[in-house]
Scaffold this motif. Structure first.
Motif, PDB file in Angstrom:
ATOM      1  N   TYR A  36     -16.315   5.500  -8.908  1.00  0.00           N
ATOM      2  CA  TYR A  36     -17.282   4.881  -7.989  1.00  0.00           C
ATOM      3  C   TYR A  36     -18.656   5.479  -8.311  1.00  0.00           C
ATOM      4  O   TYR A  36     -18.893   6.660  -8.064  1.00  0.00           O
ATOM      5  N   ASN A  78       0.818  -1.212   0.000  1.00  0.00           N
ATOM      6  CA  ASN A  78       0.000   0.000   0.000  1.00  0.00           C
ATOM      7  C   ASN A  78       0.852   1.261   0.000  1.00  0.00           C
ATOM      8  O   ASN A  78       0.490   2.258  -0.620  1.00  0.00           O
ATOM      9  N   PHE A 115      -7.785   3.505 -15.065  1.00  0.00           N
ATOM     10  CA  PHE A 115      -8.385   2.297 -15.648  1.00  0.00           C
ATOM     11  C   PHE A 115      -9.012   2.556 -17.015  1.00  0.00           C
ATOM     12  O   PHE A 115      -9.422   3.681 -17.320  1.00  0.00           O
ATOM     13  N   ASN A 151     -11.907   1.693 -18.200  1.00  0.00           N
ATOM     14  CA  ASN A 151     -13.280   2.223 -18.185  1.00  0.00           C
ATOM     15  C   ASN A 151     -13.448   3.275 -17.084  1.00  0.00           C
ATOM     16  O   ASN A 151     -14.546   3.509 -16.602  1.00  0.00           O
ATOM     17  N   PHE A 204     -14.433  -1.175   3.456  1.00  0.00           N
ATOM     18  CA  PHE A 204     -15.417  -0.174   3.058  1.00  0.00           C
ATOM     19  C   PHE A 204     -16.713  -0.805   2.541  1.00  0.00           C
ATOM     20  O   PHE A 204     -17.802  -0.325   2.844  1.00  0.00           O
ATOM     21  N   ASP A 231     -10.990  -2.848  -7.782  1.00  0.00           N
ATOM     22  CA  ASP A 231      -9.556  -2.761  -8.085  1.00  0.00           C
ATOM     23  C   ASP A 231      -9.065  -1.327  -7.901  1.00  0.00           C
ATOM     24  O   ASP A 231      -7.960  -1.095  -7.408  1.00  0.00           O
ATOM     25  N   ALA A 232      -9.901  -0.361  -8.322  1.00  0.00           N
ATOM     26  CA  ALA A 232      -9.511   1.052  -8.209  1.00  0.00           C
ATOM     27  C   ALA A 232      -9.311   1.446  -6.743  1.00  0.00           C
ATOM     28  O   ALA A 232      -8.403   2.209  -6.411  1.00  0.00           O
ATOM     29  N   MET A 233     -10.169   0.903  -5.864  1.00  0.00           N
ATOM     30  CA  MET A 233      -9.989   1.181  -4.425  1.00  0.00           C
ATOM     31  C   MET A 233      -8.685   0.567  -3.944  1.00  0.00           C
ATOM     32  O   MET A 233      -7.932   1.188  -3.199  1.00  0.00           O
ATOM     33  N   GLU A 234      -8.433  -0.659  -4.391  1.00  0.00           N
ATOM     34  CA  GLU A 234      -7.239  -1.367  -3.934  1.00  0.00           C
ATOM     35  C   GLU A 234      -5.956  -0.641  -4.362  1.00  0.00           C
ATOM     36  O   GLU A 234      -5.056  -0.474  -3.552  1.00  0.00           O
ATOM     37  N   VAL A 235      -5.902  -0.218  -5.639  1.00  0.00           N
ATOM     38  CA  VAL A 235      -4.661   0.423  -6.101  1.00  0.00           C
ATOM     39  C   VAL A 235      -4.477   1.817  -5.520  1.00  0.00           C
ATOM     40  O   VAL A 235      -3.386   2.370  -5.577  1.00  0.00           O
ATOM     41  N   SER A 236      -5.543   2.387  -4.945  1.00  0.00           N
ATOM     42  CA  SER A 236      -5.342   3.691  -4.293  1.00  0.00           C
ATOM     43  C   SER A 236      -5.057   3.487  -2.796  1.00  0.00           C
ATOM     44  O   SER A 236      -5.278   4.384  -1.985  1.00  0.00           O
ATOM     45  N   ALA A 237      -4.547   2.308  -2.473  1.00  0.00           N
ATOM     46  CA  ALA A 237      -4.073   1.992  -1.117  1.00  0.00           C
ATOM     47  C   ALA A 237      -5.179   2.077  -0.062  1.00  0.00           C
ATOM     48  O   ALA A 237      -4.913   2.357   1.104  1.00  0.00           O
ATOM     49  N   THR A 238      -6.417   1.855  -0.475  1.00  0.00           N
ATOM     50  CA  THR A 238      -7.500   1.778   0.507  1.00  0.00           C
ATOM     51  C   THR A 238      -7.976   0.328   0.566  1.00  0.00           C
ATOM     52  O   THR A 238      -7.603  -0.486  -0.272  1.00  0.00           O
ATOM     53  N   VAL A 283     -16.995  -6.078 -11.465  1.00  0.00           N
ATOM     54  CA  VAL A 283     -16.760  -6.260 -12.899  1.00  0.00           C
ATOM     55  C   VAL A 283     -16.411  -4.955 -13.615  1.00  0.00           C
ATOM     56  O   VAL A 283     -15.868  -4.984 -14.710  1.00  0.00           O
ATOM     57  N   THR A 284     -16.701  -3.809 -12.992  1.00  0.00           N
ATOM     58  CA  THR A 284     -16.292  -2.543 -13.615  1.00  0.00           C
ATOM     59  C   THR A 284     -14.996  -2.007 -12.999  1.00  0.00           C
ATOM     60  O   THR A 284     -14.669  -0.838 -13.165  1.00  0.00           O
ATOM     61  N   GLU A 285     -14.302  -2.857 -12.301  1.00  0.00           N
ATOM     62  CA  GLU A 285     -12.964  -2.566 -11.736  1.00  0.00           C
ATOM     63  C   GLU A 285     -12.968  -1.483 -10.664  1.00  0.00           C
ATOM     64  O   GLU A 285     -11.925  -0.939 -10.337  1.00  0.00           O
ATOM     65  N   GLN A 286     -14.151  -1.172 -10.100  1.00  0.00           N
ATOM     66  CA  GLN A 286     -14.177  -0.151  -9.044  1.00  0.00           C
ATOM     67  C   GLN A 286     -13.486  -0.667  -7.776  1.00  0.00           C
ATOM     68  O   GLN A 286     -12.864   0.101  -7.040  1.00  0.00           O
TER      69      GLN A 286
END
Lengths: 252, 265
Positions: free
Chosen positions: A96, A80, A90, A92, B145, B133-140, B128-131
């Motif tokens: 959120y 992290n 990304f 797409n 959550f 993954d997006a949380m994970e890569v932003s170190a959260t 499936v829309t990688e949201q």
């Protein structure tokens, strides 16, 4: 900052999914403040490569060092810490969809940087929205934004943590030509303004030419060509790279 | 012939293997929930928001269903009791049935359909829309959550909804009893409270907590592990409801056995 410093070093990287071998011994060096474009046909493992870089996937063998740290051996806490230095945009946008643009940008900020006042958070968000040219969207929901706007907000959200490396996964996919040029300009602006090192994953040669200092062509699970756009493409001897160039040219 | 048999055996053993792998996965998911729920930072704001969504937004449906359950159950019970001239026992009978079984069960089944499928679909589409993954890569921590908050919210809110359903169902029963037997509200509720014991209320709350946890964790698990695009989201939502309902009936049976054993002590 030493521009010869290697930020990412990949050696002999292998990754497969079941019986499908995707990466078969990939080697790559990425230098500070460089914009590297990784090109290749769909399904060649371009996105897999950058997902391994941020620890979303794990390689089967080989090494992936980012800032001198082997990603696959890091604890979650250290991973992290490393992720804070890497921004991932990304394909797409991955905004959120239950949050407004402001909440999207606040989300990583308030969870990673403690003791920020509300005013400081607002200032940071407004500054970045200004930088991507969308200050008026701050209270909008992602569903109210166009594809190009979503990409820009996605980039702004990754910039909120001041990353040193930016990874763009297909930044121009599904966008009209004019918006593509705007996104390409944005990638260059981000590099110049925030001094980031970038990897742009794409199969769009116009995007590659406009944004890349150096090209890397991924074919059959390995990089087959490195160099500037003019070194790699117009005079390519490899028939597969040549046809990739020709098809892009005809298509555009 | 021998080849066919061995192919069938292979398919069967793969299915068994998949079943147990899935079970181990689910167990690890539950374990991770209990590990993460106590570790800061806590997402209080999100828990409250989820409580509101699960609780307040379910009220209209729960109210209508609870009221109908009360009216219908009273109507269906009256002929049997009147054969023995025991219609005066209606409030006691209804209160025991509602508090012990029908309130928790009806609420949980409705919540599994409404809330469980909603959680499965929401987290599935984020996956499936990688949201996620997006949380994970932003170190959260997306698990904290998305999963911890929702499971806590269902675990807290289902007991509250059950108590509300009990009340609404009893009001439905009162309307019916009052119309037919001309029983006053005070007489009705005196008989209601005389019939139920502390153990009834305790078991009802215990069951509701279990049902709430089950609805939340199943919805989150199916959503978090969904794949294959929009089809996967649909499957996650569907599986969230079916599995949660199945587990709710099993838990009902288990708690009933335990409470019956305690009662006979």
């Amino acid at each position: 900052m030493d521009k010869r410093e290697k930020v990412v070093v990949v050696r002999n990287l292998y990754k497969s999914f079941g019986d499908l071998d995707v990466l078969k011994g990939v080697d790559l060096d990425l230098h500070r403040e460089e914009n590297l474009v990784v090109l290749g046909r769909s399904g060649t493992g371009k996105s897999v490569l950058i997902k391994i870089m941020v620890g979303l996937l794990r390689q089967d063998s080989g090494s992936m060092e980012v800032f001198g740290q082997e990603v696959s051996t890091l604890s979650l806490k250290d991973l992290n810490k490393l992720r804070l230095k890497i921004g991932f945009s990304f394909q797409n946008s991955a905004l959120y969809d239950s949050m407004t643009v402001r909440e999207n940008m606040e989300f990583p900020l308030v969870r990673n940087i403690k003791n920020l006042s509300k005013k400081e958070i607002s200032m940071r968000i407004e500054e970045l929205l200004e930088a991507v040219g969308l200050p008026h969207t701050i209270n909008q929901m992602p569903s109210e934004l166009s594809g190009g706007q979503k990409k820009r907000i996605g980039v702004a959200r990754t910039l909120v943590l001041n990353p040193e490396v930016m990874l763009y996964d297909e930044p121009t996919a599904g966008l009209d030509p004019i918006t593509c040029v705007e996104i390409n300009n944005l990638i260059q602006e981000v590099r110049d303004r925030y001094k980031t090192t970038s990897i742009v994953i794409t199969h769009d040669l116009a995007c590659a030419k406009q944004t890349g200092d150096r090209m890397a062509v991924l074919l059959d699970g390995q990089f087959r060509a490195f160099g500037t756009f003019d070194e790699v493409f117009p005079l390519a001897e490899d028939q597969r790279i040549k046809s990739f160039y020709d098809y892009n040219f005809i298509y555009s | 012939m021998a080849d066919q048999a061995s192919t069938r055996k292979n398919v069967f053993s793969k299915k068994i293997d998949k079943f147990f792998t899935g079970l181990a996965d689910a167990w690890n998911f539950v374990k991770r929930f209990f590990q993460e729920v106590f570790i800061p930072p806590y997402e209080f704001k999100e828990v409250i928001q989820q409580c509101y969504r699960i609780g307040v937004e379910s009220l209209p449906l729960i109210s209508l269903t609870g009221f109908i359950v009360g009216v219908v159950f009273t109507n269906q019970s009256r002929p049997s009791l009147s054969e023995f001239g025991a219609t005066s026992w209606l409030p006691a009978l209804i209160s025991i049935a509602v508090v012990r079984a029908m309130g928790p069960l009806v609420t949980a089944l409705i919540a599994a359909g409404k809330v469980g499928s909603g959680i499965g679909a929401e987290i599935g589409s984020m996956k499936v829309t990688e949201q996620i993954d997006a949380m994970e890569v932003s170190a959260t921590n997306p698990f904290k959550f998305l999963v911890v908050t929702r499971v806590l919210a269902t675990t807290f809110m289902i007991p509250v909804l059950v108590m509300y359903t009990d009340f609404v169902a009893l009001m439905g029963a009162f309307v019916n009893v009052n119309t037919n037997e001309l029983v006053s509200i005070s007489t009705f509720f005196v008989q209601v409270f005389d019939a139920i014991t502390f153990l009834d209320i305790f078991s009802s709350i215990l069951k509701s907590l279990l049902f709430g946890f089950t609805i939340g964790i199943v919805g989150c698990y199916k959503g978090y592990n969904s794949s294959k695009g929009t089809e996967g989201v649909g499957r996650a939502a569907n599986a969230s409801v079916v599995i949660a309902m199945f587990l709710i009936f099993i838990e009902e049976l288990l708690v009933l056995q335990i409470v019956t054993a305690i009662r006979s002590l």
